[in-house]
Design an enzyme around this catalytic site. Structure first.
Site, PDB file in Angstrom:
ATOM      1  CG  HIS A  39      36.750  32.017  46.843  1.00 13.39           C
ATOM      2  ND1 HIS A  39      37.366  32.567  45.669  1.00 13.39           N
ATOM      3  CD2 HIS A  39      35.717  32.740  45.631  1.00 13.39           C
ATOM      4  CE1 HIS A  39      37.093  33.334  45.432  1.00 13.39           C
ATOM      5  NE2 HIS A  39      35.872  33.290  45.039  1.00 13.39           N
TER       6      HIS A  39
ATOM      7  CE  LYS B 166      38.329  37.386  34.691  1.00 19.96           C
ATOM      8  NZ  LYS B 166      37.122  36.026  35.143  1.00 19.96           N
TER       9      LYS B 166
ATOM     10  NE  ARG C   9      31.193  39.709  46.038  1.00 22.85           N
ATOM     11  CZ  ARG C   9      32.636  38.890  45.110  1.00 22.85           C
ATOM     12  NH1 ARG C   9      33.652  39.290  45.654  1.00 22.85           N
ATOM     13  NH2 ARG C   9      31.955  38.407  44.172  1.00 22.85           N
TER      14      ARG C   9
ATOM     15  CB  SER D  50      39.499  36.640  43.771  1.00 18.93           C
ATOM     16  OG  SER D  50      38.762  35.539  43.765  1.00 18.93           O
TER      17      SER D  50
HETATM   18  P1  ADP Z   1      33.999  34.414  38.705  1.00 18.91           P
HETATM   19  O1  ADP Z   1      34.886  35.071  37.749  1.00 18.91           O
HETATM   20  O2  ADP Z   1      32.614  33.740  38.487  1.00 18.91           O
HETATM   21  O3  ADP Z   1      33.034  35.702  39.216  1.00 18.91           O
HETATM   22  P2  ADP Z   1      34.686  34.651  41.050  1.00 18.91           P
HETATM   23  O4  ADP Z   1      35.934  33.900  41.030  1.00 18.91           O
HETATM   24  O5  ADP Z   1      35.430  35.493  41.649  1.00 18.91           O
HETATM   25  O6  ADP Z   1      34.472  33.812  39.835  1.00 18.91           O
HETATM   26  O7  ADP Z   1      34.181  34.175  42.345  1.00 18.91           O
HETATM   27  C1  ADP Z   1      33.637  32.806  41.976  1.00 18.91           C
HETATM   28  C2  ADP Z   1      32.030  32.797  42.486  1.00 18.91           C
HETATM   29  O8  ADP Z   1      32.505  32.605  44.194  1.00 18.91           O
HETATM   30  C3  ADP Z   1      31.293  33.746  42.885  1.00 18.91           C
HETATM   31  O9  ADP Z   1      29.001  32.909  42.664  1.00 18.91           O
HETATM   32  C4  ADP Z   1      31.233  35.056  43.732  1.00 18.91           C
HETATM   33  O10 ADP Z   1      30.031  36.091  43.604  1.00 18.91           O
HETATM   34  C5  ADP Z   1      31.318  33.905  44.674  1.00 18.91           C
HETATM   35  N1  ADP Z   1      32.507  34.440  45.533  1.00 18.91           N
HETATM   36  C6  ADP Z   1      33.261  35.196  45.421  1.00 18.91           C
HETATM   37  N2  ADP Z   1      33.826  36.052  46.705  1.00 18.91           N
HETATM   38  C7  ADP Z   1      32.893  35.910  47.634  1.00 18.91           C
HETATM   39  C8  ADP Z   1      32.276  36.125  48.711  1.00 18.91           C
HETATM   40  N3  ADP Z   1      33.690  36.862  49.628  1.00 18.91           N
HETATM   41  N4  ADP Z   1      31.410  35.405  49.914  1.00 18.91           N
HETATM   42  C9  ADP Z   1      30.288  35.058  49.032  1.00 18.91           C
HETATM   43  N5  ADP Z   1      30.722  34.474  47.649  1.00 18.91           N
HETATM   44  C10 ADP Z   1      31.440  34.831  47.187  1.00 18.91           C
END
Ligand code: ADP
Length: 169
Positions: free
Chosen positions: A24, A48, A97, A135
């Site tokens: 992030h 959630k 990703r 995450s």
């Molecule tokens: P969501 O629940 O909307 O998927 P996340 O908190 O998991 O939210 O992720 C928010 C954003 O960050 C999403 O666009 C996700 O694809 C991106 N993201 C998460 N991890 C990575 C990473 N390692 N590299 C690039 N983008 C990431």
């Protein structure tokens, strides 16, 4: 045309950030190369279950970007596009990703375009260093007591080690 050029480019980076990871951070840092401001939108979804409370997730993000005035964090409930409008954001920032991310994002993009044709989503492909971080994976590592360095920011790791009372395992 002139106004459009002068207009601040604000992007909304939405997510649940449970917790915020090095992946992030990379997306926000790269986004700052071409957006004037980034609003990190902490989506609150009552259906959630999260590992970390919204207060804790928000506090971490605030602390991480305390020295970056171009980044702020806000909680939101409901449609991402409605919140983008509320923030004055003409862009949504997302990370990609892998192919499953692409398939998921493509459908959301179509719906978002239907809801808000004026909001453009911009996708950044993750680097090899962070492309495997999620995450979900970080939460698994926390559950089983593995090494968090290289996955999550130091500030978050330190806080988890010091105070893991709120963890819903
Ligand atoms: P969501 O629940 O909307 O998927 P996340 O908190 O998991 O939210 O992720 C928010 C954003 O960050 C999403 O666009 C996700 O694809 C991106 N993201 C998460 N991890 C990575 C990473 N390692 N590299 C690039 N983008 C990431």
């Amino acid at each position: 045309m002139k106004n459009k050029i002068l207009e601040e480019k604000i992007a909304l980076f939405p997510g649940s950030f449970d917790p915020f990871t090095l992946g992030h951070i990379e997306i926000v840092q790269r986004g700052l190369n071409f957006f004037d401001k980034i609003v990190i939108g902490l989506g609150i979804n009552s259906t959630k279950t999260t590992m970390f409370s919204v207060e804790r997730r928000e506090g971490w993000i605030r602390a991480l970007f305390a020295d970056e005035p171009r980044v702020r964090v806000e909680r939101f409930v409901g449609l991402t596009t409605a919140f983008a409008h509320e923030c004055g954001a003409r862009f949504i920032l997302r990370g990609l990703r892998n192919a499953p991310d692409f398939e998921y994002e493509k459908n959301i993009d179509l719906i978002n375009k239907h809801l808000a044709p004026d909001v453009e989503t911009v996708y950044l492909i993750s680097s090899p260093e962070t492309g495997a971080i999620s995450s979900t994976l970080v939460r698994e590592v926390i559950r089983f007591g593995g090494e968090l360095k290289g996955l999550a920011p130091d500030l978050i790791i330190a806080d988890i080690y010091q105070n893991n009372k709120e963890v819903n395992v």
